[in-house]
Each structure stands twice: as structure tokens, then as C-alpha cells.
Design a protein around this motif. Structure first.
Motif, short mmCIF file in Angstrom:
data_model
loop_
_atom_site.label_atom_id
_atom_site.label_comp_id
_atom_site.label_asym_id
_atom_site.label_seq_id
_atom_site.Cartn_x
_atom_site.Cartn_y
_atom_site.Cartn_z
N ARG A 154 3.23 38.23 124.69
CA ARG A 154 2.23 38.49 123.65
C ARG A 154 2.77 38.07 122.28
O ARG A 154 2.04 37.52 121.44
CB ARG A 154 1.85 39.97 123.66
CG ARG A 154 0.65 40.32 122.80
CD ARG A 154 0.23 41.77 123.05
NE ARG A 154 -0.91 42.13 122.21
CZ ARG A 154 -0.82 42.56 120.97
NH1 ARG A 154 0.38 42.71 120.41
NH2 ARG A 154 -1.91 42.86 120.27
N GLU A 214 -3.55 45.88 129.69
CA GLU A 214 -4.09 46.70 128.59
C GLU A 214 -3.00 47.51 127.91
O GLU A 214 -2.98 47.64 126.67
CB GLU A 214 -5.19 47.61 129.13
CG GLU A 214 -6.45 46.84 129.53
CD GLU A 214 -7.41 47.66 130.36
OE1 GLU A 214 -7.03 48.79 130.75
OE2 GLU A 214 -8.52 47.18 130.63
N ARG A 219 -6.47 42.52 125.17
CA ARG A 219 -7.87 42.97 125.18
C ARG A 219 -8.70 41.98 125.99
O ARG A 219 -8.21 40.94 126.41
CB ARG A 219 -8.40 43.09 123.76
CG ARG A 219 -8.25 41.84 122.91
CD ARG A 219 -8.62 42.06 121.45
NE ARG A 219 -8.36 40.89 120.63
CZ ARG A 219 -9.14 39.84 120.52
NH1 ARG A 219 -10.30 39.81 121.22
NH2 ARG A 219 -8.83 38.81 119.76
N ASP A 220 -9.96 42.33 126.20
CA ASP A 220 -10.86 41.49 127.01
C ASP A 220 -10.23 41.17 128.36
O ASP A 220 -10.27 40.03 128.84
CB ASP A 220 -11.20 40.17 126.29
CG ASP A 220 -11.83 40.40 124.93
OD1 ASP A 220 -12.60 41.37 124.79
OD2 ASP A 220 -11.55 39.62 124.00
N GLY A 293 -5.90 38.33 129.75
CA GLY A 293 -6.28 39.09 128.56
C GLY A 293 -6.01 38.28 127.30
O GLY A 293 -5.31 37.26 127.33
N THR A 294 -6.57 38.75 126.21
CA THR A 294 -6.47 38.07 124.93
C THR A 294 -5.48 38.77 124.01
O THR A 294 -5.45 40.01 123.94
CB THR A 294 -7.86 38.05 124.23
OG1 THR A 294 -8.80 37.39 125.08
CG2 THR A 294 -7.80 37.31 122.90
#
Length: 295
Positions: A154, A214, A219-220, A293-294
Motif C-alpha cells: 500500500r 480491509e 477500500r472498494d 482493493g484501492t
């Protein structure tokens, strides 16, 4: 009269450092075989790979981080997607297997592929927000600290960048792999996996992969199931693939003698024969999950 207190033995604790050392040694040893079996990997994992790249929004011009890239079959697929204006950095804990990945990229004329020896949990060492997308095919499940790995990935993603990973679902949906693991565990009298110990099915339970993403701040989040049967001429050929390429299985048999190992492989082949037929050859049931995920 005094009482003698006898302390109970401390519970076994998973040794992450030793696991990393063993994992590196396994992939150093299996690098040539993993490269040689590349055409099978492309057929077997092709649909899951395309889903992973789609869910990570890998497209023309993207800068892509490929984590635990191995011999790079999926690295080349990503490189062809991004084109010459894009860039793909393939990282792995094994320098030997990365040499195969780089050689394959060079042979394909994909000069926008680079490789970097890097532990999967240390992508925080990369420049912050330097990639549009990140992917990992059957790598995240083997990291001792999956949250640390996800945090590093991330860190390397730009805001709005996407990460996608391919993992096995549950053992009962993947008998081509879980049957050999079960036989070896019984024959070698191995205890159940220790709490926190990574492994092929560590993210396969219902909702586990999504929760991990998560928890890491993505997110998403979305997860897809991809049927990924292993097609080979015979069960014996599947055993040869696993015997040559799956270093973890050899590590599990470390306490067995050569004769015991030979008998174990023979039992595995007999057990896998139920997935072989004259009409279709060997079709080993396998189900993959692709989670994304974003940043």
C-alpha cells in the motif's frame, strides 16, 4: 513438606525468521523447475492472472509492482499489457528465480521489465506512491506477516492505485494440492499448522481475504472465485510437477528416509488417480480467489 511445581512445556511458537530462510532456500532450489513448467502455469493460472490484472486496472502506460513474481510468467503478461510506455518491477525473495524472470523478459523484448530481490514484507523500502498498480500471484499466502506485507504494498501505491492478489480458496476446493499435503502430514507425523503460520489455504476461508485487505486500509474491496483446474495427461505427470516445483512438500518430508519419501509419492499418485480419466486425462480440481482493493 514442600511442593515441587512442574511447569508445563511452553506451547510451540511459529518461527517467522526460520520460515523466511527456509522459503528462500526452497525457491532457490525450485527456480529452474518453476521456469521450466512455465507453459503449464500459463494455462493453469491464465484465467486467474487475467482477472488479477483486470481487477488491478493494469493498462497501457501503467507502472506495475509484481510481488513474489517467481519466474515471471505473469510479469510478462503484465508487461505486454502496459506496453513500452509502462513499467513493471518484479520482486521476489529468491535471486535465482528472478534471473529466470529477467531472462524471459529480455528474450521477449520487454525492456521495460526490471527485477529486484526483496522480501515480500519489505516493500516499504520502495519510494512512496510510485506505482499505479500492484499484483501478487500465489505469493501473499506464504508471507509470515501478511499485514506487514500489505502495508508495504500500500505504501508503494499511488493514491487511487489498485492491488490485486491471487490465492487458493479452501483445501476441500483444491484437492490436487491438499491431498498430497494431507498424505505427507500423516506419514511424517507432522502436527497441525501453528497459529499464525502461513500456508496455501491461509486466506481461502469465506471472507478472510476481503477482511485482510480491509484491515490493511484498502477500500472498494472485491473478491472473485475463479475455477482453475490443473489439466495434465496423467496423475503421474501432476505428481512430477509437484515433486519438481513445490519445494514446501519436500520440506514437509525432511524427516523421512529416501524409501519413505518414494513410498509417499507413490501413495500420492494413487490418491490422485481418481481425477484421471481416459477421455480427459488428469483434471485436478482447483479454485482460486482473486481479491482486490484501492489504495
Amino acid at each position: 513438606m514442600t511442593e515441587t511445581l512442574v511447569s508445563s512445556p511452553a506451547p510451540a511458537v511459529f518461527d517467522a525468521g526460520k520460515f523466511r530462510q527456509t522459503t528462500r532456500a526452497q525457491w532457490e532450489s525450485a527456480a529452474e523447475a518453476w521456469d521450466r513448467w512455465g507453459p503449464l502455469l500459463a494455462r493453469w493460472l491464465g484465467p486467474a492472472t487475467e482477472a488479477m490484472l483486470d481487477m488491478a486496472a493494469v493498462g497501457p502506460g501503467s507502472r506495475v509492482l509484481d510481488v513474489a513474481a517467481g519466474a515471471g510468467e505473469q510479469t510478462l503478461t503484465a508487461a505486454r499489457r502496459v506496453g513500452a510506455r509502462g513499467h513493471v518491477l518484479a520482486t521476489d525473495i529468491s535471486p535465482t528465480i528472478l534471473r529466470y524472470a529477467k531472462a524471459a523478459a529480455d528474450a521477449a523484448g520487454l525492456s521495460h521489465v526490471e527485477t529486484l530481490e526483496l522480501d515480500g514484507e519489505r516493500h516499504d523500502r520502495l519510494p512512496v506512491a510510485s506505482f499505479d498498480a500492484a499484483v501478487s500471484r500465489v505469493g501473499l499466502i506464504y508471507f509470515p506477516d501478511q499485514q506487514r506485507a500489505l502495508a508495504g504494498i500500500r505504501h508503494a501505491l499511488k493514491p487511487g492505485g489498485r492491488f490485486a492478489a491471487v490465492v487458493y480458496s479452501t483445501a476441500d476446493r483444491n484437492p490436487f494440492f491438499s491431498v498430497p499435503v494431507g498424505i505427507i502430514r500423516r506419514r511424517a507425523q507432522l502436527p497441525p499448522p501453528l497459529p499464525g503460520q502461513p500456508g496455501p489455504f491461509s486466506l481461502g476461508g469465506e471472507g478472510v481475504l476481503a477482511k485482510a485487505l480491509e484491515q490493511a486500509g484498502f477500500r472498494d474491496v472485491a473478491v472473485r472465485k475463479i475455477e482453475s483446474p490443473v489439466h495434465l495427461p496423467t496423475a503421474a505427470e501432476c505428481v512430477r510437477f509437484e515433486r519438481e516445483s513445490f519445494g514446501a512438500l519436500h520440506q514437509m518430508m525432511a524427516s523421512l528416509s529416501e524409501d519413505e519419501r518414494a513410498d509417499t509419492w507413490q501413495e500420492i499418485e494413487q490418491a490422485l488417480l481418481r481425477f484421471e480419466s481416459p477421455a480427459d486425462g488428469f483434471v485436478g480440481p482447483c479454485e482460486m480467489l482473486v481479491g482486490a482493493g484501492t489504495r
